[in-house]
Each structure stands twice: as C-alpha cells, then as structure tokens.
Design a protein around this motif. Structure first.
Motif, PDB file in Angstrom:
ATOM      1  N   SER A  21       0.891  -1.288  -0.139  1.00 49.17           N
ATOM      2  CA  SER A  21       0.000   0.011   0.201  1.00 49.17           C
ATOM      3  C   SER A  21       0.832   1.345   0.213  1.00 49.17           C
ATOM      4  O   SER A  21       2.067   1.178   0.361  1.00 49.17           O
ATOM      5  N   CYS A  22       0.393   2.374  -0.657  1.00 51.47           N
ATOM      6  CA  CYS A  22       1.052   3.476  -0.561  1.00 51.47           C
ATOM      7  C   CYS A  22      -0.137   4.561  -0.471  1.00 51.47           C
ATOM      8  O   CYS A  22      -0.788   4.577  -1.319  1.00 51.47           O
ATOM      9  N   ALA A  23       0.214   5.425   0.673  1.00 47.83           N
ATOM     10  CA  ALA A  23      -0.883   6.392   0.792  1.00 47.83           C
ATOM     11  C   ALA A  23      -0.275   7.847   0.857  1.00 47.83           C
ATOM     12  O   ALA A  23       1.094   8.055   1.369  1.00 47.83           O
ATOM     13  N   ALA A  24      -0.784   8.811   0.161  1.00 49.65           N
ATOM     14  CA  ALA A  24      -0.226  10.286  -0.053  1.00 49.65           C
ATOM     15  C   ALA A  24      -0.723  11.190   0.724  1.00 49.65           C
ATOM     16  O   ALA A  24      -2.074  10.951   1.137  1.00 49.65           O
ATOM     17  N   SER A  25      -0.046  12.125   1.312  1.00 52.08           N
ATOM     18  CA  SER A  25      -0.713  13.266   2.253  1.00 52.08           C
ATOM     19  C   SER A  25       0.167  14.349   1.731  1.00 52.08           C
ATOM     20  O   SER A  25       1.128  14.470   1.015  1.00 52.08           O
ATOM     21  N   SER A  53      -5.223   8.061 -12.719  1.00 52.45           N
ATOM     22  CA  SER A  53      -6.052   8.343 -11.432  1.00 52.45           C
ATOM     23  C   SER A  53      -7.697   8.353 -11.819  1.00 52.45           C
ATOM     24  O   SER A  53      -8.759   8.576 -11.028  1.00 52.45           O
ATOM     25  N   THR A  54      -7.688   8.730 -13.364  1.00 49.75           N
ATOM     26  CA  THR A  54      -9.254   8.976 -13.834  1.00 49.75           C
ATOM     27  C   THR A  54      -9.683   7.676 -14.513  1.00 49.75           C
ATOM     28  O   THR A  54     -10.819   7.235 -14.067  1.00 49.75           O
ATOM     29  N   SER A  55      -9.163   7.341 -15.500  1.00 45.42           N
ATOM     30  CA  SER A  55      -9.519   6.342 -16.262  1.00 45.42           C
ATOM     31  C   SER A  55      -9.187   4.741 -15.805  1.00 45.42           C
ATOM     32  O   SER A  55      -9.692   3.862 -16.231  1.00 45.42           O
ATOM     33  N   SER A  56      -8.385   4.629 -14.789  1.00 44.63           N
ATOM     34  CA  SER A  56      -7.925   3.588 -14.377  1.00 44.63           C
ATOM     35  C   SER A  56      -7.314   2.755 -15.369  1.00 44.63           C
ATOM     36  O   SER A  56      -7.230   1.540 -15.166  1.00 44.63           O
ATOM     37  N   LYS A  65       3.015  -9.532 -15.412  1.00 39.67           N
ATOM     38  CA  LYS A  65       1.526  -9.856 -15.856  1.00 39.67           C
ATOM     39  C   LYS A  65       0.965 -11.084 -15.534  1.00 39.67           C
ATOM     40  O   LYS A  65       1.657 -12.090 -15.527  1.00 39.67           O
ATOM     41  N   GLY A  66      -0.281 -10.884 -15.104  1.00 39.88           N
ATOM     42  CA  GLY A  66      -1.082 -12.273 -14.599  1.00 39.88           C
ATOM     43  C   GLY A  66      -0.706 -12.586 -13.376  1.00 39.88           C
ATOM     44  O   GLY A  66      -1.476 -13.383 -12.497  1.00 39.88           O
ATOM     45  N   ARG A  67       0.073 -12.021 -12.657  1.00 40.76           N
ATOM     46  CA  ARG A  67       0.480 -12.094 -11.177  1.00 40.76           C
ATOM     47  C   ARG A  67       0.298 -11.232 -10.309  1.00 40.76           C
ATOM     48  O   ARG A  67      -0.159 -11.047  -9.150  1.00 40.76           O
ATOM     49  N   PHE A  68       0.668  -9.807 -10.754  1.00 37.11           N
ATOM     50  CA  PHE A  68       0.431  -8.558  -9.826  1.00 37.11           C
ATOM     51  C   PHE A  68      -0.807  -7.836 -10.385  1.00 37.11           C
ATOM     52  O   PHE A  68      -1.009  -7.991 -11.640  1.00 37.11           O
ATOM     53  N   THR A  69      -1.396  -7.114  -9.527  1.00 28.06           N
ATOM     54  CA  THR A  69      -2.625  -6.325  -9.739  1.00 28.06           C
ATOM     55  C   THR A  69      -2.400  -4.914  -9.189  1.00 28.06           C
ATOM     56  O   THR A  69      -2.244  -4.922  -7.989  1.00 28.06           O
ATOM     57  N   ILE A  70      -2.686  -4.051  -9.805  1.00 27.88           N
ATOM     58  CA  ILE A  70      -2.412  -2.428  -9.279  1.00 27.88           C
ATOM     59  C   ILE A  70      -3.833  -1.995  -9.109  1.00 27.88           C
ATOM     60  O   ILE A  70      -4.764  -2.123 -10.031  1.00 27.88           O
ATOM     61  N   SER A  71      -3.869  -1.235  -8.113  1.00 26.32           N
ATOM     62  CA  SER A  71      -5.488  -0.727  -7.958  1.00 26.32           C
ATOM     63  C   SER A  71      -5.478   0.429  -7.201  1.00 26.32           C
ATOM     64  O   SER A  71      -4.259   0.766  -6.418  1.00 26.32           O
ATOM     65  N   ARG A  72      -6.354   1.337  -7.177  1.00 26.41           N
ATOM     66  CA  ARG A  72      -6.296   2.697  -6.518  1.00 26.41           C
ATOM     67  C   ARG A  72      -7.590   3.051  -5.742  1.00 26.41           C
ATOM     68  O   ARG A  72      -8.544   2.332  -5.854  1.00 26.41           O
ATOM     69  N   ASP A  73      -7.326   3.864  -4.824  1.00 25.11           N
ATOM     70  CA  ASP A  73      -8.725   4.206  -3.909  1.00 25.11           C
ATOM     71  C   ASP A  73      -8.439   5.793  -3.972  1.00 25.11           C
ATOM     72  O   ASP A  73      -7.498   6.602  -3.196  1.00 25.11           O
ATOM     73  N   VAL A  79      -2.624   3.976  -3.491  1.00 27.18           N
ATOM     74  CA  VAL A  79      -2.494   2.922  -4.488  1.00 27.18           C
ATOM     75  C   VAL A  79      -2.111   1.648  -3.909  1.00 27.18           C
ATOM     76  O   VAL A  79      -1.300   1.585  -2.762  1.00 27.18           O
ATOM     77  N   TYR A  80      -2.455   0.436  -4.466  1.00 28.92           N
ATOM     78  CA  TYR A  80      -2.040  -0.761  -3.945  1.00 28.92           C
ATOM     79  C   TYR A  80      -1.548  -1.617  -4.948  1.00 28.92           C
ATOM     80  O   TYR A  80      -1.710  -1.458  -6.333  1.00 28.92           O
ATOM     81  N   LEU A  81      -0.759  -2.610  -4.679  1.00 27.21           N
ATOM     82  CA  LEU A  81      -0.121  -3.526  -5.315  1.00 27.21           C
ATOM     83  C   LEU A  81      -0.298  -5.079  -4.788  1.00 27.21           C
ATOM     84  O   LEU A  81       0.540  -5.513  -3.883  1.00 27.21           O
ATOM     85  N   GLN A  82      -1.218  -5.694  -5.513  1.00 28.38           N
ATOM     86  CA  GLN A  82      -1.376  -7.223  -4.974  1.00 28.38           C
ATOM     87  C   GLN A  82      -0.461  -7.908  -5.750  1.00 28.38           C
ATOM     88  O   GLN A  82      -0.618  -8.241  -7.123  1.00 28.38           O
ATOM     89  N   MET A  83       0.326  -8.843  -5.096  1.00 30.70           N
ATOM     90  CA  MET A  83       1.366  -9.739  -5.715  1.00 30.70           C
ATOM     91  C   MET A  83       1.046 -11.060  -5.279  1.00 30.70           C
ATOM     92  O   MET A  83       1.142 -11.509  -4.085  1.00 30.70           O
TER      93      MET A  83
END
Length: 122
Positions: A21-25, A53-56, A65-73, A79-83
């Motif tokens: 996880s990575c949080a910005a402030s 940040s807009t279109s994802s 590819k196929g192992r990691f997934t990036i997502s955002r809140d 931002v997250y990185l599921q590995m």
C-alpha cells in the motif's frame, strides 16, 4: 509538499502473496498517475505497474503480468499492489511513485515513497 508512505513489504516464500500500500498526504490538487517500481541489488530501478487516476488504465511489466494487480482508492489517495505467485526474482525494494499537481497552475511533479523491502525465498 507531498509525502508518500508505503507499507506491506516483508519476507514470503515462493508462491506466496503480499499486498503493498502507498498513501499520499500533503498539499494535493490532482494526482495524475500512480505507479510501483522496484530496484534489485545491482540493478536499475524498473517499472512494475502504473494506473491513471481517472480512467484506471493500467500497465504492467511483462515479468509481472498475470501475477500482480495494481489498484487505487482515489478518496484516500492510496495505491495498492497485490502480488501473487511471487518468485525469488521479485525480490527488490519496491517504491511507489505519484505524479502530482499541488495546485491548478502548478506543473506536474513526481514524488516517491521511501521504499519497502520485498524478499521472496525459494
């Protein structure tokens, strides 16, 4: 000023999973893009995954590819990185990077987290 704080690294056996996880402030008008990068000992920093940040829209290095997934809140500037299916060659320090405007008239700047160690044992 913008600060990025990462969490979620650690030691895992091959085939295991981790979620970063990575949080910005700070003063943030707009986050244009978010990404994860990594640097293994003796190697250059390389891109792992990015997400707008807009279109994802996402991009991935071929090696993940196929192992990691990036997502955002966006609500939490996170931002997250599921590995999954981690391999020993995924061992590296992982950094998050954001492209940010701190005001409507400011130029875009890149900001980096401090890095989090991911170690995958065989």
């Amino acid at each position: 000023q913008v600060q990025l704080v990462e969490s979620g690294g650690g030691l895992v056996q091959a085939g295991g999973s981790l979620r970063l996880s990575c949080a910005a402030s700070g003063i943030i008008f707009r986050i244009n893009a978010m990404g994860w990068y990594r640097q293994a000992p003796g190697k250059q920093r390389e891109l792992v995954a990015t997400i707008t940040s807009t279109s994802s829209t996402t991009t991935y290095a071929d090696s993940v590819k196929g192992r990691f997934t990036i997502s955002r809140d966006n609500a939490n500037n996170t931002v997250y990185l599921q590995m999954n299916s981690l391999k020993p060659e995924d061992t590296a320090v992982y950094y998050c990077g954001y492209t940010v405007q701190i005001s409507r008239w400011a130029v875009r700047r890149d900001y980096w987290g401090q890095g989090t160690q991911v170690t995958v044992s065989s």
